[in-house]
Scaffold this active site. Structure first.
Site, PDB file in Angstrom:
ATOM      1  N   GLU A  46       5.861  29.965  -1.252  1.00 43.28           N
ATOM      2  CA  GLU A  46       6.169  31.397  -1.078  1.00 43.28           C
ATOM      3  C   GLU A  46       6.878  31.916  -2.344  1.00 43.28           C
ATOM      4  OE1 GLU A  46       9.628  32.035   1.421  1.00 43.28           O
ATOM      5  OE2 GLU A  46       8.892  33.970   2.120  1.00 43.28           O
ATOM      6  N   LYS A 123       2.998  38.495   4.828  1.00 39.93           N
ATOM      7  CA  LYS A 123       3.933  37.899   5.797  1.00 39.93           C
ATOM      8  C   LYS A 123       4.281  38.873   6.923  1.00 39.93           C
ATOM      9  CE  LYS A 123       8.414  35.450   5.624  1.00 39.93           C
ATOM     10  NZ  LYS A 123       9.421  34.971   4.661  1.00 39.93           N
ATOM     11  N   CYS A 168       6.387  31.064   5.206  1.00 37.05           N
ATOM     12  CA  CYS A 168       7.750  30.654   5.537  1.00 37.05           C
ATOM     13  C   CYS A 168       8.145  30.888   6.992  1.00 37.05           C
ATOM     14  CB  CYS A 168       8.745  31.305   4.581  1.00 37.05           C
ATOM     15  SG  CYS A 168      10.333  30.456   4.657  1.00 37.05           S
TER      16      CYS A 168
HETATM   17  N1  CDT Z   1      11.809  32.739   3.338  1.00 39.28           N
HETATM   18  C1  CDT Z   1      12.042  32.604   4.652  1.00 39.28           C
HETATM   19  O1  CDT Z   1      11.346  33.159   5.480  1.00 39.28           O
HETATM   20  N2  CDT Z   1      13.092  31.811   4.982  1.00 39.28           N
HETATM   21  C2  CDT Z   1      13.524  31.688   6.337  1.00 39.28           C
HETATM   22  C3  CDT Z   1      15.011  31.513   6.363  1.00 39.28           C
HETATM   23  C4  CDT Z   1      15.561  32.277   7.456  1.00 39.28           C
HETATM   24  S1  CDT Z   1      17.290  32.434   7.314  1.00 39.28           S
HETATM   25  C5  CDT Z   1      17.560  34.104   7.535  1.00 39.28           C
HETATM   26  C6  CDT Z   1      12.872  30.554   7.103  1.00 39.28           C
HETATM   27  O2  CDT Z   1      12.511  30.768   8.256  1.00 39.28           O
HETATM   28  O3  CDT Z   1      12.774  29.440   6.603  1.00 39.28           O
END
Ligand code: CDT
Length: 312
Positions: A46, A123, A168
């Protein structure tokens, strides 16, 4: 047998001051390594091209836009696309997309082996918050800088397989995999930037966070009988740790490759798309076993409501 040798190109940290050209040079080095290993498809994380900028609170629109790409390939990524085409390797990479009419998305694209863009995903599940939150140990401002994706969860025929992408936080939502499972997806590619600690719960350790990440991808793979390739951006970015642990998961939900560093690291696995068939024809034969008459809440309600009417 429909075998695709896939490379999961984990990236180590990218500092705020690092140029896109320097990052692309690292990506090309991973691509060359993948070519040596016989890969036909390489998946990058990502927001591959920069530091994970949503950790920084910004008010100036021009400052925000500097993190976004207006075209893909962009001038900076052209060497990557050229090398991929030369080597006959399909690629998938994440970047921040600024559309001509001014919309901002967290986006992932997919090419074929001739370097043509065949798929784009934006996303859907944006985590975090939109205003500076002094209560948190670190900021996660994706809701400030991106709009939720508007393309749904498409699946494309590429390299004789049905392929889809997530980004993600999407990996934690079973609905996202199922939308693609219902289109026969055989390979899900996803990248992530996940902080090693929970900004709202200092007691949550990195091992537990990695477990949640693995659990989500393994369940998505098993329950939809598909391959999942999950690729991290990892390590210490400007003092902020992101965990690694990139994995390739088979359609039984088993991890067949796992990264061991928090640096640039290539995982390679020969993934047989025909290994998805048995699960799809038996325990997860959706047309025989799904009971959509009982799933109404899934698309009619977001938050939980108890039977006595309390909204949780
Ligand atoms: N980039 C991303 O989506 N990271 C999230 C972290 C969430 S913390 C607010 C994840 O779900 O891994």
């Amino acid at each position: 047998m429909r075998e695709i040798v896939i490379g999961a190109a984990q990236m180590g940290p990218i500092q705020k001051a690092e140029s896109r050209q320097a990052v692309v040079a690292r990506m090309v080095a991973l691509l060359d390594q993948a070519a040596e290993a016989g890969c036909a498809l390489v998946v990058f994380p990502e927001l591959t091209l920069t530091t994970f900028f949503p950790r920084w609170y910004m008010e100036d629109e021009a400052e925000v836009d500097a993190w976004f790409e207006r075209d893909m390939p962009s001038p900076a990524t052209r060497p990557l696309f050229d090398r991929a085409r030369e080597k006959g390797i399909a690629i998938s990479l994440g970047y921040a997309e600024l559309t001509p009419d001014g919309h901002r998305f967290n986006t992932q694209i997919l090419t074929d082996q001739a370097g043509n863009v065949v798929g784009k995903y934006r996303k859907v599940h944006l985590p975090g918050h939109s205003e500076f939150d002094p209560e948190r140990t670190h900021q996660h401002l994706e809701k400030r800088y991106f709009e939720p994706g508007n393309l749904g969860f498409p699946v494309w025929r590429n390299m004789d397989a049905w392929m889809g992408m997530l980004i993600c936080n999407d990996r934690r939502w079973p609905e996202a995999y199922r939308e693609m499972g219902l289109q026969g997806v055989e390979l899900v590619m996803l990248g992530y930037n996940t902080p090693s600690s929970n900004s709202q719960n200092p007691g949550e350790n990195t091992e537990l966070r990695q477990f949640h990440s693995d659990l989500s991808m393994q369940a998505g793979a098993y329950q939809n009988s598909c391959w999942v390739v999950g690729v991290a951006k990892a390590g210490l970015e400007d003092g902020h740790p992101l965990f690694g642990g990139s994995i390739i998961v088979d359609p039984n939900g088993q991890v067949v490759q796992r990264a061991t560093t928090e640096d640039d690291e290539l995982l390679v696995h020969a993934c047989d798309m025909d290994a998805t068939v048995f699960g799809k024809q038996t325990i997860f034969d959706f047309k025989r076993h799904r009971r959509i008459e009982h799933y109404g809440r899934i698309t009619s309600q977001t938050g939980a409501i108890t039977p006595d009417g309390e909204a949780l």
